[in-house]
Design an enzyme around this catalytic site. Structure first.
Site, PDB file in Angstrom:
ATOM      1  CB  CYS A 116      -0.944  -3.750  -0.118  1.00 31.74           C
ATOM      2  SG  CYS A 116       0.493  -4.705   0.256  1.00 31.74           S
ATOM      3  CG  HIS A 159      -2.444  -5.103   5.366  1.00 30.41           C
ATOM      4  ND1 HIS A 159      -3.290  -4.646   4.258  1.00 30.41           N
ATOM      5  CD2 HIS A 159      -1.198  -5.310   5.001  1.00 30.41           C
ATOM      6  CE1 HIS A 159      -2.476  -4.474   3.224  1.00 30.41           C
ATOM      7  NE2 HIS A 159      -1.374  -5.022   3.495  1.00 30.41           N
ATOM      8  CD  GLU A 160       1.687  -5.342   7.199  1.00 32.06           C
ATOM      9  OE1 GLU A 160       2.537  -6.011   6.740  1.00 32.06           O
ATOM     10  OE2 GLU A 160       1.257  -4.162   6.860  1.00 32.06           O
ATOM     11  CG  HIS A 163       1.595  -8.965   3.640  1.00 31.88           C
ATOM     12  ND1 HIS A 163       1.816  -8.965   2.346  1.00 31.88           N
ATOM     13  CD2 HIS A 163       1.270  -7.342   3.779  1.00 31.88           C
ATOM     14  CE1 HIS A 163       1.320  -8.088   1.577  1.00 31.88           C
ATOM     15  NE2 HIS A 163       0.934  -7.005   2.539  1.00 31.88           N
TER      16      HIS A 163
END
Length: 186
Positions: A116, A159-160, A163
């Site tokens: 990341c 993953h996003e 976030h």
């Protein structure tokens, strides 16, 4: 491999109507990275500008396959993804930005290594779905979209989305034994 923006209705970053500016990427432990972002109005000028800036920032960041609003210091549910050309990618929808995205189906869970830009010195093994259905909205039009993807693109989307929910990949690793010093910087 598909690059026809299936599920995206032909959307491209040019639909945003502005070039975007490169923003600095924040690093952990910046508090914006651990705070769930609010849903956004995908038609608002502010969100369109943010979407363009995410694309611009991602494009100048070597090896970057995704970038979320919290990573540029904005607490919001907006992110960009582009796995085009990545050696692990099978399904590829090209470069796109989604707002208020959520996972509606996740299957075929597998562990894989993740890194990341906001955690530049570490990588970790994270178990993620390798088949994924995501729903969200396109910036600018607010048009709802449904993406079906797999493999590396599915991992990038999760993953996003994490976030945007205030989570880092470090929050998903099985323990300290699954965290590693980064050996290659792109």
């Amino acid at each position: 491999m598909t690059a026809d923006y299936a599920g995206l209705g032909g959307w491209t970053p040019e639909a945003l109507g502005l070039p975007g500016e490169v923003r600095p990427v924040v690093s952990a432990p910046d508090p914006v990275l651990s705070r769930p972002g609010p849903e956004v109005d995908p038609k608002s000028d502010e969100v369109v500008r943010l979407a363009a800036d995410l694309v611009a920032t991602m494009r100048v960041s070597p090896g970057c396959v995704g970038l979320a609003a919290p990573q540029v210091g904005v607490s919001a549910q907006v992110f960009a993804v582009d796995v085009t050309g990545h050696p692990k990618a099978v399904t590829v929808h090209g470069i796109f930005v989604l707002c208020n995205a959520r996972v509606v189906e996740a299957t075929r869970w597998k562990a894989g290594r993740e890194g990341c830009m906001s955690v530049p010195d570490l990588t970790g093994d994270v178990k993620r779905a390798s088949r994924l259905v995501v729903e969200g909205m396109l910036p600018g039009t607010g048009e709802p979209v449904r993406l079906v993807t797999d493999g590396f693109e599915a991992r990038a989307l999760q993953h996003e989305i994490d976030h945007c929910a205030g989570l880092l990949f470090l929050d998903r690793v099985a323990g300290a034994h699954a965290v590693y010093q980064r050996k290659v910087y792109l």
